[in-house]
Motif scaffolding. Structure first.
Motif, PDB file in Angstrom:
ATOM      1  N   THR A 188       0.837  -1.190   0.000  1.00 16.36           N
ATOM      2  CA  THR A 188       0.000   0.000   0.000  1.00 16.36           C
ATOM      3  C   THR A 188       0.876   1.246   0.000  1.00 16.36           C
ATOM      4  OG1 THR A 188      -0.157  -0.084   2.419  1.00 16.36           O
ATOM      5  CG2 THR A 188      -1.926  -1.123   1.157  1.00 16.36           C
ATOM      6  N   ARG A 189       0.360   2.330  -0.552  1.00 17.19           N
ATOM      7  CA  ARG A 189       1.156   3.526  -0.783  1.00 17.19           C
ATOM      8  C   ARG A 189       0.567   4.742  -0.080  1.00 17.19           C
ATOM      9  NH1 ARG A 189       4.032   2.873  -5.954  1.00 17.19           N
ATOM     10  NH2 ARG A 189       3.836   0.695  -6.569  1.00 17.19           N
ATOM     11  N   ARG A 190       1.476   5.630   0.303  1.00 18.30           N
ATOM     12  CA  ARG A 190       1.096   6.912   0.888  1.00 18.30           C
ATOM     13  C   ARG A 190       1.999   7.980   0.299  1.00 18.30           C
ATOM     14  NH1 ARG A 190       0.307   6.613   7.323  1.00 18.30           N
ATOM     15  NH2 ARG A 190      -0.405   8.720   6.798  1.00 18.30           N
ATOM     16  N   GLY A 191       1.563   9.223   0.404  1.00 14.43           N
ATOM     17  CA  GLY A 191       2.394  10.305  -0.086  1.00 14.43           C
ATOM     18  C   GLY A 191       2.341  10.425  -1.597  1.00 14.43           C
ATOM     19  N   ALA A 192       3.386  11.013  -2.165  1.00  8.37           N
ATOM     20  CA  ALA A 192       3.414  11.314  -3.583  1.00  8.37           C
ATOM     21  C   ALA A 192       3.678  10.071  -4.420  1.00  8.37           C
ATOM     22  CB  ALA A 192       4.484  12.370  -3.868  1.00  8.37           C
ATOM     23  N   TYR A 193       3.328  10.148  -5.693  1.00  7.36           N
ATOM     24  CA  TYR A 193       3.694   9.108  -6.653  1.00  7.36           C
ATOM     25  C   TYR A 193       5.215   9.029  -6.700  1.00  7.36           C
ATOM     26  CZ  TYR A 193       4.325   6.811 -11.151  1.00  7.36           C
ATOM     27  OH  TYR A 193       4.720   5.963 -12.154  1.00  7.36           O
ATOM     28  N   ASN A 194       5.756   7.804  -6.609  1.00  4.04           N
ATOM     29  CA  ASN A 194       7.187   7.647  -6.326  1.00  4.04           C
ATOM     30  C   ASN A 194       8.111   7.741  -7.539  1.00  4.04           C
ATOM     31  OD1 ASN A 194       5.955   5.083  -7.008  1.00  4.04           O
ATOM     32  ND2 ASN A 194       7.926   4.134  -6.551  1.00  4.04           N
ATOM     33  N   THR A 195       7.589   7.603  -8.754  1.00  8.37           N
ATOM     34  CA  THR A 195       8.475   7.643  -9.925  1.00  8.37           C
ATOM     35  C   THR A 195       7.923   8.575 -11.009  1.00  8.37           C
ATOM     36  OG1 THR A 195       7.396   5.641 -10.769  1.00  8.37           O
ATOM     37  CG2 THR A 195       9.473   5.358  -9.558  1.00  8.37           C
ATOM     38  N   PRO A 196       7.834   9.877 -10.731  1.00  8.75           N
ATOM     39  CA  PRO A 196       7.387  10.799 -11.787  1.00  8.75           C
ATOM     40  C   PRO A 196       8.394  10.801 -12.930  1.00  8.75           C
ATOM     41  CG  PRO A 196       8.253  12.012  -9.904  1.00  8.75           C
ATOM     42  CD  PRO A 196       8.163  10.575  -9.481  1.00  8.75           C
ATOM     43  N   ALA A 197       7.903  10.953 -14.149  1.00 10.68           N
ATOM     44  CA  ALA A 197       8.775  10.890 -15.319  1.00 10.68           C
ATOM     45  C   ALA A 197       8.082  11.540 -16.511  1.00 10.68           C
ATOM     46  CB  ALA A 197       9.134   9.443 -15.639  1.00 10.68           C
ATOM     47  N   VAL A 198       8.876  11.801 -17.540  1.00  7.75           N
ATOM     48  CA  VAL A 198       8.370  12.327 -18.805  1.00  7.75           C
ATOM     49  C   VAL A 198       9.012  11.529 -19.928  1.00  7.75           C
ATOM     50  CG1 VAL A 198       8.221  14.298 -20.359  1.00  7.75           C
ATOM     51  CG2 VAL A 198       8.050  14.651 -17.895  1.00  7.75           C
ATOM     52  N   SER A 199       8.201  10.988 -20.821  1.00 12.27           N
ATOM     53  CA  SER A 199       8.725  10.275 -21.991  1.00 12.27           C
ATOM     54  C   SER A 199       8.194  10.938 -23.260  1.00 12.27           C
ATOM     55  CB  SER A 199       8.334   8.798 -21.955  1.00 12.27           C
ATOM     56  OG  SER A 199       6.926   8.645 -22.006  1.00 12.27           O
ATOM     57  N   GLN A 200       8.996  10.880 -24.307  1.00 12.67           N
ATOM     58  CA  GLN A 200       8.617  11.466 -25.583  1.00 12.67           C
ATOM     59  C   GLN A 200       8.958  10.513 -26.718  1.00 12.67           C
ATOM     60  OE1 GLN A 200       8.779  16.089 -25.764  1.00 12.67           O
ATOM     61  NE2 GLN A 200      10.756  15.439 -24.981  1.00 12.67           N
ATOM     62  N   ASP A 201       8.114  10.502 -27.714  1.00 15.20           N
ATOM     63  CA  ASP A 201       8.318   9.661 -28.892  1.00 15.20           C
ATOM     64  C   ASP A 201       8.069  10.530 -30.112  1.00 15.20           C
ATOM     65  OD1 ASP A 201       8.582   7.697 -30.754  1.00 15.20           O
ATOM     66  OD2 ASP A 201       6.808   6.563 -30.170  1.00 15.20           O
ATOM     67  N   ARG A 202       9.086  10.667 -30.973  1.00 18.55           N
ATOM     68  CA  ARG A 202       8.936  11.465 -32.182  1.00 18.55           C
ATOM     69  C   ARG A 202       9.408  10.643 -33.369  1.00 18.55           C
ATOM     70  NH1 ARG A 202      11.354  17.379 -30.317  1.00 18.55           N
ATOM     71  NH2 ARG A 202       9.771  17.811 -28.703  1.00 18.55           N
ATOM     72  N   ARG A 203       8.573  10.585 -34.392  1.00 20.49           N
ATOM     73  CA  ARG A 203       8.902   9.805 -35.577  1.00 20.49           C
ATOM     74  C   ARG A 203       8.457  10.548 -36.831  1.00 20.49           C
ATOM     75  NH1 ARG A 203       5.878   4.354 -34.011  1.00 20.49           N
ATOM     76  NH2 ARG A 203       5.384   5.303 -32.012  1.00 20.49           N
ATOM     77  N   ARG A 204       9.151  10.281 -37.913  1.00 22.14           N
ATOM     78  CA  ARG A 204       8.682  10.723 -39.213  1.00 22.14           C
ATOM     79  C   ARG A 204       9.122   9.701 -40.252  1.00 22.14           C
ATOM     80  NH1 ARG A 204      12.811  14.820 -38.476  1.00 22.14           N
ATOM     81  NH2 ARG A 204      14.507  14.589 -39.989  1.00 22.14           N
ATOM     82  N   HIS A 205       8.315   9.535 -41.250  1.00 22.87           N
ATOM     83  CA  HIS A 205       8.692   8.621 -42.326  1.00 22.87           C
ATOM     84  C   HIS A 205       8.173   9.126 -43.663  1.00 22.87           C
ATOM     85  CE1 HIS A 205       4.732   6.863 -41.135  1.00 22.87           C
ATOM     86  NE2 HIS A 205       4.624   6.589 -42.419  1.00 22.87           N
ATOM     87  N   TYR A 206       8.930   8.761 -44.702  1.00 22.88           N
ATOM     88  CA  TYR A 206       8.621   9.144 -46.063  1.00 22.88           C
ATOM     89  C   TYR A 206       8.242   7.888 -46.835  1.00 22.88           C
ATOM     90  CZ  TYR A 206      11.654  12.897 -44.358  1.00 22.88           C
ATOM     91  OH  TYR A 206      12.221  13.887 -43.596  1.00 22.88           O
ATOM     92  N   ASP A 207       7.192   7.996 -47.629  1.00 20.44           N
ATOM     93  CA  ASP A 207       6.717   6.861 -48.419  1.00 20.44           C
ATOM     94  C   ASP A 207       6.611   7.254 -49.886  1.00 20.44           C
ATOM     95  OD1 ASP A 207       6.148   4.926 -46.277  1.00 20.44           O
ATOM     96  OD2 ASP A 207       4.600   6.345 -45.699  1.00 20.44           O
ATOM     97  N   ALA A 208       6.926   6.300 -50.757  1.00 17.57           N
ATOM     98  CA  ALA A 208       6.707   6.463 -52.192  1.00 17.57           C
ATOM     99  C   ALA A 208       6.299   5.111 -52.746  1.00 17.57           C
ATOM    100  CB  ALA A 208       7.958   6.979 -52.896  1.00 17.57           C
ATOM    101  N   ASP A 209       5.125   5.041 -53.377  1.00 18.84           N
ATOM    102  CA  ASP A 209       4.600   3.787 -53.917  1.00 18.84           C
ATOM    103  C   ASP A 209       4.184   3.987 -55.376  1.00 18.84           C
ATOM    104  OD1 ASP A 209       4.673   2.219 -51.452  1.00 18.84           O
ATOM    105  OD2 ASP A 209       3.069   3.561 -50.776  1.00 18.84           O
ATOM    106  N   PHE A 210       4.634   3.081 -56.227  1.00 14.41           N
ATOM    107  CA  PHE A 210       4.225   3.074 -57.622  1.00 14.41           C
ATOM    108  C   PHE A 210       3.464   1.785 -57.885  1.00 14.41           C
ATOM    109  CE2 PHE A 210       4.929   1.799 -62.060  1.00 14.41           C
ATOM    110  CZ  PHE A 210       4.400   2.904 -62.706  1.00 14.41           C
ATOM    111  N   SER A 211       2.221   1.902 -58.357  1.00 19.79           N
ATOM    112  CA  SER A 211       1.374   0.735 -58.599  1.00 19.79           C
ATOM    113  C   SER A 211       1.020   0.653 -60.077  1.00 19.79           C
ATOM    114  CB  SER A 211       0.087   0.814 -57.765  1.00 19.79           C
ATOM    115  OG  SER A 211       0.381   0.863 -56.379  1.00 19.79           O
ATOM    116  N   LEU A 212       1.141  -0.549 -60.620  1.00 19.62           N
ATOM    117  CA  LEU A 212       0.813  -0.805 -62.015  1.00 19.62           C
ATOM    118  C   LEU A 212      -0.230  -1.906 -62.068  1.00 19.62           C
ATOM    119  CD1 LEU A 212       1.371  -0.340 -65.050  1.00 19.62           C
ATOM    120  CD2 LEU A 212       3.137  -2.118 -64.886  1.00 19.62           C
ATOM    121  N   TYR A 213      -1.354  -1.652 -62.728  1.00 20.96           N
ATOM    122  CA  TYR A 213      -2.463  -2.588 -62.781  1.00 20.96           C
ATOM    123  C   TYR A 213      -2.517  -3.205 -64.177  1.00 20.96           C
ATOM    124  CZ  TYR A 213      -3.570   0.235 -58.726  1.00 20.96           C
ATOM    125  OH  TYR A 213      -3.483   0.908 -57.542  1.00 20.96           O
ATOM    126  N   ALA A 214      -2.173  -4.475 -64.279  1.00 21.11           N
ATOM    127  CA  ALA A 214      -2.204  -5.199 -65.544  1.00 21.11           C
ATOM    128  C   ALA A 214      -3.503  -5.998 -65.631  1.00 21.11           C
ATOM    129  CB  ALA A 214      -0.985  -6.110 -65.658  1.00 21.11           C
TER     130      ALA A 214
END
Length: 261
Positions: free
Chosen positions: A220-246
């Motif tokens: 059982t716990r009392r007082g403040a939350y014991n492990t405050p933290a900050v996490s960040q996730d940053r992503r970027r991606h580039y896509d290029a698709d060429f489709s040919l319909y036969a």
């Protein structure tokens, strides 16, 4: 895999869920969800939706009980320039509350269980479509999200180990964005390119500056939350698709570059 992002499903024109057997363009194994955001048309249009279900506070009986739910969604779309430039916007706000085993004060001091555990998610969506001369389309979409969970960890089987003051406060933000260009080449081929970004800011903070205390036997716990933290996730991606319909075969060639920050 957009951990921490909550999509406004009222803004979806369509969605596809694949549990397995994904195509080569899906960069991760396992389940994959593909969504298409609604677009504006040549007529101004809007839509509003509201859902509310009252519950009321119930004494804790060993199980989590539903307390309250609401869902508000508003949408607006139409043309900036007919047959050329369209917009779509959407706002959604959802709130849920449960009666849990979390204590308001330590049991030895007369504390009682049944404190509410609440979650609120909010999303803002904007999409623009521009049709160039010929079969060329430029698309921009962004969605900003927020999740507010003031008593994180005060739900589930471990909720009786927490006081309201010993839980963590989550006030996280997420961002999804896409700029895409699609060109139809003849009557059998398409070129689809896009720049995609994702970001998530996930802080867990304490409610008080009291010293955290965790019982070695009961946990059982009392007082403040014991492990405050900050996490960040940053992503970027580039896509290029060429489709040919036969006649009997479809050929798709693509390239993806993904970067984590």
């Amino acid at each position: 895999d957009l951990i921490g992002a909550y999509i406004d499903y009222g803004a979806l024109a369509e969605a596809t869920v694949a549990a397995a057997g994904n195509s080569a363009e899906v960069p991760v194994a396992g389940a994959a969800v593909t969504t298409v955001i609604k677009s504006g048309g040549n007529m101004q249009h809007g839509e509003a939706y509201a859902d509310y279900k009252p519950g009321g506070h119930k004494p804790y009986d060993g199980a989590e009980n539903y307390a309250r739910y609401r869902d508000i969604n508003g949408q607006l779309g139409g043309p900036f320039i007919k047959d050329r430039l369209w917009y779509f916007t959407s706002f959604r706000d959802q709130y849920t509350a449960l009666t849990t085993g979390m204590f308001d004060r330590p049991p030895a001091e007369g504390g009682t269980q049944g404190q509410p555990f609440t979650t609120q998610t909010t999303e803002y969506t904007v999409k623009l479509n521009h049709q160039f001369g010929g079969a060329r389309t430029l698309t921009f979409m962004t969605q900003l999200g927020k999740k507010y969970q003031p008593y994180r960890f005060g739900s589930g089987v471990f909720a009786p180990q927490y006081l309201v003051e010993s839980t963590a406060r989550q006030d996280s933000r997420s961002h999804i964005g896409k700029a895409g260009y699609l060109q139809v080449i003849g009557n059998r081929a398409t070129l689809d390119t896009s720049l995609n970004v994702y970001g998530n800011h996930f802080p867990l903070t304490a409610h008080t500056d009291k010293t955290p205390i965790i019982d070695d036997v009961t946990f059982t716990r009392r007082g403040a939350y014991n492990t405050p933290a900050v996490s960040q996730d940053r992503r970027r991606h580039y896509d290029a698709d060429f489709s040919l319909y036969a006649d009997r075969h479809d050929i798709k060639i693509g390239y993806m570059y993904q970067r984590y920050a």
